[in-house]
Design an enzyme around this catalytic site. Structure first.
Site, short mmCIF file in Angstrom:
data_model
loop_
_atom_site.label_atom_id
_atom_site.label_comp_id
_atom_site.label_asym_id
_atom_site.label_seq_id
_atom_site.Cartn_x
_atom_site.Cartn_y
_atom_site.Cartn_z
CB SER A 259 23.62 -3.46 3.37
OG SER A 259 23.61 -2.13 2.90
CE LYS A 260 30.49 -0.77 8.32
NZ LYS A 260 30.92 0.29 7.40
NE ARG A 261 27.98 0.89 -0.22
CZ ARG A 261 27.53 0.60 -1.45
NH1 ARG A 261 27.15 -0.62 -1.72
NH2 ARG A 261 27.47 1.53 -2.36
#
Ligand code: GLU
Length: 499
Positions: A259-261
Site C-alpha cells: 500500500s501507499k502507506r
C-alpha cells in the site's frame, strides 16, 4: 485473434500493481500479434477522481506500454469510456429481465440496512439470495400489476441477477487452473442501479463481449467476481473469454497487500508517477527511475522466466513472457531490488544521455560544463550510483574545493609527517610540464618509491586535501580534471587549515 484490455477505474493514482496488470496484458497482446485496449471504467461517479484518467495514460506512456485502441486512440469498439456508453447497458439489463435471469428489486437502502442489522444480531450474515428473495420487495414476490404500478409511480428500483440455488459453477483460470464454486454461497448482485447506471459487473461483462475480448487478465481481487461473470455469459448465451487472475503485490515483509502507506513508511514509491492532487504521492519517475528499470522490475514481480536471467528489455519481455509462468501466490516487493534494477539500467544507458542529464544536474548547482567534461565525469563515477541525482554526491568535489575536512579521516590519515610530505609533493607536481592522469601518476609514484615514503601515507593525505574526505574515484583522474592550478591551491589551503 487475441484482444485484451486493461480496464482501470479512474479513482486515484494508478498503483504499481495496476501498471503490472497493464504490462502483462500488453506483453501478451504483442507476443500474440493481438490488440491491447485501454477501457476506462468510470460508471461509479461517486468514486471518480479528477486527473486520474490522464494519470493512467501518462503512466502507460512513460512505461512504453502502447495502447492500440482506447480513449485517445479510438478504434472499432469505441467509445472506450464507460460513461460514454451508458445508454447501451440498460438494454442488456432488460434482456436479462426478459430471459428471467434478472429481476427488479424495490427494497430501499434503509430496509436492507435493517435486515443486515437484524441478521447480525443473531450472528448471521444477510445475503440477498435464492433463500429469501421471495420474501423481499421485488418482481419475484410481487404481482405483475403491482410491479407495473410501482414503476409507473416512479418508485426507485435496481435490477439484480437471479443467482440460481445450489448449482456448481465450474471455472477455468489460466494461472489457477480449475475452480469450482457453489452458487448458494453467492448473492444476487445488483447489475443496474436506481440512478440508471450499470454496476461494474454488468458493464464489464457487456463491454468485454462487445469489444470481443479474448483473454481477461486482471488482478486476483476480481477472482471472487468470476462465478458471477461466468453466470452472466451463460445467461446472455455468449462465448466466454479465457481468464487469468494475477497474484497480489505484497508488502516487503510479505504479509498483506503493498500500500501507499508502506511506501511512505519505508521510503519508496508505489505509484509510477508523482500524484499532485489531494493526498500527494511520490512516483518512480520523479524519484529518478528509468522506465525500463521500472518495467523490468515489475515484470519479474509475479512472472518467473525460469532462468537466471534478470535483465529484460521490453522486446525480450514480449518474446519470453508467458502466463503459464505467472505464480499463484503473492509477489513480495523488494525496494532494494528496485534500486538494483535502476543501477543496472543506468550502467547500460547511453553515455550521452546520462551526460546530458548530468549537465542539467550540475547547472542546477550553479556550474556550466561542456558535454565533453560531462562525459568524462559520468564515465568516472557512474558505476557507483543508482540514480542520476546521486552523481552529484560523487562529483561535487570536482567543482568545489573542500571547505572542511572530515574529522575521522583527519585523525586516521593526517600524520605528523603529512605536512612535510605534502609540501614535497606540491613541488613535484608544480614541476610537471604535462598534467595528464597517467603522467602525474607515474611521476608521483616514482617519487614515492625513490624516497620510500609509502604509497598509503602519501595518497591518503593527498586525497584528504583534494576531496576533504576519503571518497571519490581515482585521485589522479580528479587532479587532472581540476587542473594543476586548482590542485596546488587545494594543497596550500589544506596545509594551512590542517597544520
Ligand atoms: N475496473 C476494474 C478495476 O478497476 C476492472 C477489473 C477487470 O479487469 O475486470 O480494476
Amino acid at each position: 485473434m487475441v484482444r485484451v484490455r486493461f480496464a482501470p477505474s479512474p479513482t486515484g493514482p494508478l498503483h504499481m500493481g495496476g501498471v503490472r496488470t497493464a504490462l502483462y496484458n500488453y506483453l501478451f497482446a504483442r507476443q500474440k500479434n493481438g490488440t491491447f485496449i485501454l477501457r476506462i471504467e468510470d460508471t461509479d461517479r461517486s468514486r471518480f477522481v479528477e486527473g486520474a484518467e490522464e494519470y493512467i495514460m501518462e503512466s502507460l506512456d512513460w512505461c512504453g506500454i502502447k495502447v492500440d485502441e482506447g480513449v485517445r486512440e479510438g478504434g472499432k469498439s469505441g467509445p472506450y469510456r464507460q460513461s460514454e456508453r451508458k445508454e447501451l447497458y440498460g438494454k442488456y439489463a432488460e434482456e436479462l429481465l426478459k430471459k428471467g435471469s434478472a429481476y427488479i428489486a424495490f427494497d430501499t437502502p434503509d430496509e436492507l440496512e435493517e435486515l443486515r442489522r437484524s441478521y447480525e444480531k443473531k450472528g448471521n450474515t444477510f445475503m440477498y439470495n435464492a433463500r429469501i428473495r421471495d420474501r423481499l420487495n421485488n418482481s419475484l414476490s410481487l404481482q405483475k400489476h403491482e410491479v407495473q404500478e410501482m414503476i409507473g409511480e416512479g418508485v426507485p428500483y435496481v435490477i439484480r441477477f437471479k443467482m440460481p440455488h445450489n448449482e456448481d459453477i465450474e471455472m477455468d483460470d489460466m494461472i489457477r487452473g480449475h475452480i469450482m464454486v457453489n452458487s448458494s454461497t453467492l448473492d444476487d448482485k445488483i447489475l443496474f442501479k436506481s440512478d440508471g447506471m450499470p454496476t461494474y459487473h454488468l458493464a464489464n461483462v457487456v463491454d468485454d463481449h462487445l469489444m470481443e475480448i479474448s483473454h481477461v487478465i486482471r488482478g486476483v481481487e476480481w477472482l471472487p467476481s468470476l462465478p458471477l461473470h461466468y453466470m452472466l455469459y451463460h445467461a446472455f448465451g455468449w462465448d466466454k473469454p479465457s481468464f487469468a487472475h494475477l497474484p497480489l503485490l505484497l508488502k516487503p515483509t510479505g504479509n498483506g497487500k503493498l500500500s501507499k502507506r508502506d511506501g511512505d513508511k519505508l521510503g519508496f514509491p508505489v505509484f509510477p508517477l508523482y500524484w499532485p492532487h489531494g493526498d500527494k504521492a511520490r512516483g518512480y519517475r520523479e524519484d529518478g527511475y528509468l522506465p525500463g528499470a521500472f518495467v523490468n522490475m515489475l515484470a519479474l514481480l509475479g512472472w518467473n522466466p525460469g532462468t537466471e536471467k534478470e535483465i529484460f528489455s521490453m522486446d525480450e519481455l514480449i518474446k519470453e513472457f508467458s502466463i503459464e509462468r505467472v505464480g499463484k501466490s503473492g509477489a513480495r516487493f523488494d525496494a532494494g531490488k528496485a534500486k538494483w534494477f535502476n543501477h543496472q539500467y543506468m550502467q547500460l544507458q547511453n553515455l550521452d544521455d546520462v551526460s546530458t542529464e548530468y549537465i542539467h544536474l550540475v547547472k542546477g548547482k550553479g556550474y556550466d560544463i561542456s558535454m565533453d567534461k560531462s562525459r568524462r565525469l559520468v564515465d568516472m563515477v557512474r558505476e557507483r550510483v543508482s540514480f542520476v541525482h546521486e552523481l552529484w554526491e560523487q562529483t561535487d568535489f570536482f567543482f568545489e574545493a573542500p571547505s572542511s575536512y572530515d574529522e575521522k579521516a583527519v585523525k586516521k590519515r593526517w600524520k605528523e609527517n603529512s605536512p612535510a610530505l605534502m609540501e614535497e609533493l606540491r613541488s613535484v607536481l608544480e614541476g610537471l610540464d604535462s598534467f595528464g592522469s597517467e603522467e602525474t601518476e607515474k611521476e608521483v609514484k616514482e617519487w614515492i618509491n625513490k624516497n620510500e615514503y609509502g604509497m598509503g601515507a602519501v595518497m591518503n593525505a593527498f586525497r584528504l586535501l583534494i576531496v576533504g574526505e576519503m571518497r571519490g574515484p581515482h585521485l589522479f583522474d580528479i587532479i587532472t580534471f581540476i587542473g594543476k592550478e586548482e590542485t596546488l591551491r587545494r594543497i596550500d589551503r589544506g596545509l594551512e587549515m590542517l597544520t
